[in-house]
Design a protein around this motif. Structure first.
Motif, PDB file in Angstrom:
ATOM      1  N   ASN A 167     -22.023 -54.350 -23.034  1.00  0.00           N
ATOM      2  CA  ASN A 167     -20.778 -54.105 -22.311  1.00  0.00           C
ATOM      3  C   ASN A 167     -21.027 -53.299 -21.129  1.00  0.00           C
ATOM      4  O   ASN A 167     -20.506 -53.651 -20.010  1.00  0.00           O
ATOM      5  N   HIS A 168     -21.913 -52.318 -21.203  1.00  0.00           N
ATOM      6  CA  HIS A 168     -22.076 -51.485 -19.895  1.00  0.00           C
ATOM      7  C   HIS A 168     -22.887 -52.201 -18.993  1.00  0.00           C
ATOM      8  O   HIS A 168     -22.722 -52.030 -17.666  1.00  0.00           O
ATOM      9  N   HIS A 169     -23.880 -52.941 -19.524  1.00  0.00           N
ATOM     10  CA  HIS A 169     -24.635 -53.774 -18.551  1.00  0.00           C
ATOM     11  C   HIS A 169     -24.168 -54.430 -17.850  1.00  0.00           C
ATOM     12  O   HIS A 169     -24.136 -54.883 -16.629  1.00  0.00           O
ATOM     13  N   ASP A 170     -23.190 -55.425 -18.398  1.00  0.00           N
ATOM     14  CA  ASP A 170     -22.566 -56.662 -17.990  1.00  0.00           C
ATOM     15  C   ASP A 170     -21.417 -55.963 -16.642  1.00  0.00           C
ATOM     16  O   ASP A 170     -21.084 -57.083 -15.904  1.00  0.00           O
ATOM     17  N   ASN A 171     -21.132 -54.927 -16.886  1.00  0.00           N
ATOM     18  CA  ASN A 171     -20.063 -54.480 -16.213  1.00  0.00           C
ATOM     19  C   ASN A 171     -20.715 -53.262 -15.152  1.00  0.00           C
ATOM     20  O   ASN A 171     -19.901 -52.564 -14.754  1.00  0.00           O
ATOM     21  N   ASP A 172     -21.739 -53.408 -15.072  1.00  0.00           N
ATOM     22  CA  ASP A 172     -22.324 -52.358 -14.049  1.00  0.00           C
ATOM     23  C   ASP A 172     -21.836 -50.912 -14.229  1.00  0.00           C
ATOM     24  O   ASP A 172     -21.376 -50.187 -13.327  1.00  0.00           O
ATOM     25  N   SER A 173     -21.865 -50.578 -15.503  1.00  0.00           N
ATOM     26  CA  SER A 173     -21.596 -49.009 -15.966  1.00  0.00           C
ATOM     27  C   SER A 173     -19.862 -48.935 -15.677  1.00  0.00           C
ATOM     28  O   SER A 173     -19.528 -47.684 -15.665  1.00  0.00           O
ATOM     29  N   GLU A 174     -19.246 -50.097 -15.640  1.00  0.00           N
ATOM     30  CA  GLU A 174     -17.870 -49.871 -15.447  1.00  0.00           C
ATOM     31  C   GLU A 174     -17.172 -50.701 -16.486  1.00  0.00           C
ATOM     32  O   GLU A 174     -15.992 -51.373 -16.093  1.00  0.00           O
ATOM     33  N   TRP A 175     -17.592 -50.728 -17.459  1.00  0.00           N
ATOM     34  CA  TRP A 175     -16.834 -51.630 -18.728  1.00  0.00           C
ATOM     35  C   TRP A 175     -15.430 -50.733 -18.960  1.00  0.00           C
ATOM     36  O   TRP A 175     -14.490 -51.314 -19.225  1.00  0.00           O
ATOM     37  N   ASN A 176     -15.798 -49.584 -18.785  1.00  0.00           N
ATOM     38  CA  ASN A 176     -14.405 -48.642 -19.116  1.00  0.00           C
ATOM     39  C   ASN A 176     -14.881 -47.438 -17.788  1.00  0.00           C
ATOM     40  O   ASN A 176     -15.556 -47.685 -17.031  1.00  0.00           O
ATOM     41  N   THR A 177     -13.776 -46.711 -17.646  1.00  0.00           N
ATOM     42  CA  THR A 177     -13.849 -45.561 -16.576  1.00  0.00           C
ATOM     43  C   THR A 177     -15.043 -44.639 -16.699  1.00  0.00           C
ATOM     44  O   THR A 177     -15.177 -44.066 -17.712  1.00  0.00           O
ATOM     45  N   PRO A 178     -16.077 -44.664 -15.778  1.00  0.00           N
ATOM     46  CA  PRO A 178     -17.443 -43.928 -16.009  1.00  0.00           C
ATOM     47  C   PRO A 178     -16.905 -42.468 -15.309  1.00  0.00           C
ATOM     48  O   PRO A 178     -15.989 -42.395 -14.981  1.00  0.00           O
ATOM     49  N   PRO A 179     -17.538 -41.505 -16.017  1.00  0.00           N
ATOM     50  CA  PRO A 179     -17.711 -40.097 -15.516  1.00  0.00           C
ATOM     51  C   PRO A 179     -18.074 -40.148 -14.200  1.00  0.00           C
ATOM     52  O   PRO A 179     -19.186 -39.719 -13.797  1.00  0.00           O
ATOM     53  N   THR A 180     -17.121 -40.218 -13.386  1.00  0.00           N
ATOM     54  CA  THR A 180     -17.452 -40.298 -11.825  1.00  0.00           C
ATOM     55  C   THR A 180     -18.065 -39.259 -11.182  1.00  0.00           C
ATOM     56  O   THR A 180     -18.933 -39.425 -10.457  1.00  0.00           O
ATOM     57  N   PHE A 181     -17.524 -37.902 -11.348  1.00  0.00           N
ATOM     58  CA  PHE A 181     -17.960 -36.895 -10.971  1.00  0.00           C
ATOM     59  C   PHE A 181     -19.545 -36.671 -11.133  1.00  0.00           C
ATOM     60  O   PHE A 181     -20.368 -36.199 -10.479  1.00  0.00           O
ATOM     61  N   ALA A 182     -19.792 -36.678 -12.473  1.00  0.00           N
ATOM     62  CA  ALA A 182     -21.344 -36.503 -12.982  1.00  0.00           C
ATOM     63  C   ALA A 182     -22.125 -37.483 -12.528  1.00  0.00           C
ATOM     64  O   ALA A 182     -23.498 -37.132 -12.084  1.00  0.00           O
ATOM     65  N   ILE A 183     -21.629 -38.649 -12.141  1.00  0.00           N
ATOM     66  CA  ILE A 183     -22.655 -39.614 -11.494  1.00  0.00           C
ATOM     67  C   ILE A 183     -22.864 -39.454 -10.204  1.00  0.00           C
ATOM     68  O   ILE A 183     -23.874 -39.484  -9.535  1.00  0.00           O
ATOM     69  N   TYR A 184     -21.812 -39.022  -9.600  1.00  0.00           N
ATOM     70  CA  TYR A 184     -21.894 -38.502  -8.044  1.00  0.00           C
ATOM     71  C   TYR A 184     -23.076 -37.294  -7.777  1.00  0.00           C
ATOM     72  O   TYR A 184     -23.817 -37.419  -6.863  1.00  0.00           O
TER      73      TYR A 184
END
Ligand SMILES: Cc1ncc(COP(=O)(O)O)c(C=O)c1O
Ligand SMILES: Cc1ncc(COP(=O)(O)O)c(C=O)c1O
Ligand SMILES: [Mg+2]
Ligand SMILES: [Mg+2]
Ligand SMILES: [Mg+2]
Ligand SMILES: [Mg+2]
Lengths: 375, 375
Positions: B240-257
């Protein structure tokens, strides 16, 4: 986006109608910015201190206690902070309360998010869709006459506000006393007071109305903590989080910290949830009024009796007109208004932190746009 | 902690030896602070913009690409960002690669984190502890002669750096070519170059060496994505995560940034992982040298051939002396040095972002403290 970028000022900010992650109170953002490099007393950024540091433990407890006070949550309920978004809860709820039982889980399906929750629940046990408004593209909500729920169900699940369709329950759906009521409150958590004692479990990802992405709040009646088979994956097992005060493993410290500040803003600056509800009613009604008085130029998606306080969804006469609306709104510093593809049109998400001025600016634009483009 | 608190300056900052969440590059923190209220081009804080906003999607892709470039990750591997910490991976790995197979998962147990991983894996299938150093309180690591791994194992799991004990593998453990090698690299991710193509899967929670709490990086060979039973909980399902480029659901945007900025700091300011390894060797050796030359006042926990570059663990002659060390160190602005209760003594975590000056200050303090308190 480098260290030499000019310091961003408040005047660079737009009115941001994003459905989530979404607008946050500017005063909270300023507080976080001010202490970002060095949390007072810590000698380090909040990002850098251990979750076991007493400063962080206090921040976590304060966040919990502010939520308890805002919502009047009693000691019969656990308040937990978890990662994985609302989507992880879709699985966790069914893994804890349905897996290994012979019971059925009953779902009221009133929009896109309920549908995804059902998909995950079916992996864990018997699921019954007790109500389904797919036929009318999820524009309405059930009354008690529209569904039945057996007394021995594992739980009755609903989504209090379907973010994509913009339909919101005005009060809890009818539920047998013997059945835990479970709510996905992701997009209307903290928008108004809630009778928490009617619930078995209610949860919300923070990134709509309560904080940044990366943390979800779970409010769960404590007697339900012991139902789960201990062999479910540990992170999904609520009891692990409850027993360790949300520090079973490293919690998302920054997201909890910001959420705690948003909760304190609600309590101190807004004056609590009843006051917040008043403001939310005023804001949403001003937009629905413009829709209703537009002579059909704007068409609300939700039936009028279940219109959301949070996500105002409407269509325009054509896709071209919708695109024009979004583009012109952008030039007026009104951002992120495009509706979800399953509903089309416009979605104005006006969460707690959207200031009156933002709604006013959008309303003025809508009125002007309609007068220039209709008839 | 209010908006009127004095602006925190760099001089308020201590040297922070926390094991995680842990020290971050000060230049990264300053960049984040500078653009916190208004991300350039966004008109809103990074916290407030949708994960589907093209500005955020670009941030996420840049973070992935910088990791790919730092580690030389080929297209045969997926790079995913997930929530739930390393602990969720304990379950996810076994749910994806072990559940429903007749195979065994082989674990090299070399410290506290491996033990927790085994507990979760046992819920999903047959687990064999192929090596176990519990008898010597996890002070050593196996050589190829110390364990066997069958050719048909589901995977061989190890933890490249046990954060609590301070034991680190110098290179990958021997593993049959037919068996995916799986590594918990949570506390030494990005501390040195890695031959990624030796791995089936490697993962790390960010909050030690790569960013803030709230995101984990998973690097997974793509052919392994299709093994999992589609009925595992959706959030645990890597596909799920791979197929949706880590946006299958809302990712932890700030931590990724923030993680993306840390990765860029490694690439641009440090000059890559080989250079980082050199610095890490220099920093850790300076402390181990003081331990070895202290005439037994300081006793390293790890055997000398597997000492960690990241977590320097040692004991003092008594608990009283340990408490005195921690307290006096605190007055010298050397923070978070207390060891984990299962090992006792001191743990100095000196991750990538710990500056040389911090290690130097700790070393000077250790030398002085020993001379004042030994013999
Ligand atoms: C009502 C509702 N439920 C669930 C979700 C899914 O949340 P997440 O992306 O955090 O998993 C959302 C929005 O994203 C939502 O609005
Ligand atoms: C090596 C290792 N594995 C796993 C974990 C657990 O990570 P988390 O708390 O994010 O679940 C940690 C530290 O917390 C760790 O150091
Ligand atoms: Mg953090
Ligand atoms: Mg608690
Ligand atoms: Mg965010
Ligand atoms: Mg990808």
């Amino acid at each position: 986006m480098t260290a030499s970028a000019p310091s961003a000022s408040a005047t660079d900010r737009v009115f941001n109608f994003s459905a989530g992650p979404a607008v946050l109170p500017e005063s909270v953002l300023r507080e976080v910015q001010e202490e970002f490099l060095c949390l007072p007393g810590a000698g380090a950024s909040l990002l850098e201190i251990s979750h076991r540091d007493k400063l962080f433990v206090e921040i976590l407890h304060n966040a919990e206690n502010t939520l308890r006070s805002l919502l009047g949550i009693s000691d019969d309920y656990s308040v937990m902070f978890m990662q994985g978004g609302a989507t992880l809860q879709f699985s966790a709820i069914a893994a804890n309360l349905l897996r290994g039982t012979d019971k059925t889980a009953q779902y009221l399906l009133t929009g896109s998010w309920g549908k995804k929750a059902i998909k995950e629940a079916k992996k864990e046990g018997k699921v019954v869709t007790a109500y389904d408004s797919a036929d009318t593209n999820y524009d309405r909500l059930p009354t008690a006459a529209d569904y039945t729920c057996p007394d021995d169900a594992a739980y009755l699940y609903y989504c209090s506000n379907e973010t994509i369709q913009g339909v919101q329950f005005g009060s809890e759906p009818e539920c047998p006393a013997s059945v835990p009521l479970v709510s996905d409150a992701s997009s209307d958590f903290l928008c108004r007071p809630l009778p928490v004692d009617k619930y078995g479990l209610l949860y919300a990802c923070a990134q709509k109305n309560a904080g940044p992405a990366g943390v979800s709040v779970v409010v769960m009646r404590k007697d339900l903590l012991d139902i789960a088979d201990p062999n479910i994956p540990g992170y999904l097992h609520y009891k692990n989080h409850h027993d360790n005060d949300s520090e079973w493993n490293t919690p998302p410290t920054f997201a909890i910290y910001v959420l705690g500040k948003v909760a304190r803003w609600l309590q101190n600056d807004i004056g609590g949830l009843a006051k917040m509800e008043e403001l939310n009613r005023e804001k949403s009604q001003s937009l629905y009024k413009i829709i209703d008085e537009s002579n059909g130029f704007y068409k609300g998606h939700a039936q009028t009796d279940c219109r959301s306080l949070m996500n105002v969804t409407f269509n325009l006469p054509s896709e071209e007109m919708t695109a024009k609306f979004v583009s012109e709104a952008g030039s007026h510093r009104l951002a992120a208004l495009k509706g979800h593809r399953s509903v089309g049109g416009i979605r104005a998400s006006i969460y707690n932190a959207m200031p009156r001025e933002g709604v006013q600016a959008l309303g003025d634009f809508m009125t002007d746009f309609a007068s220039r483009n209709s008839g």
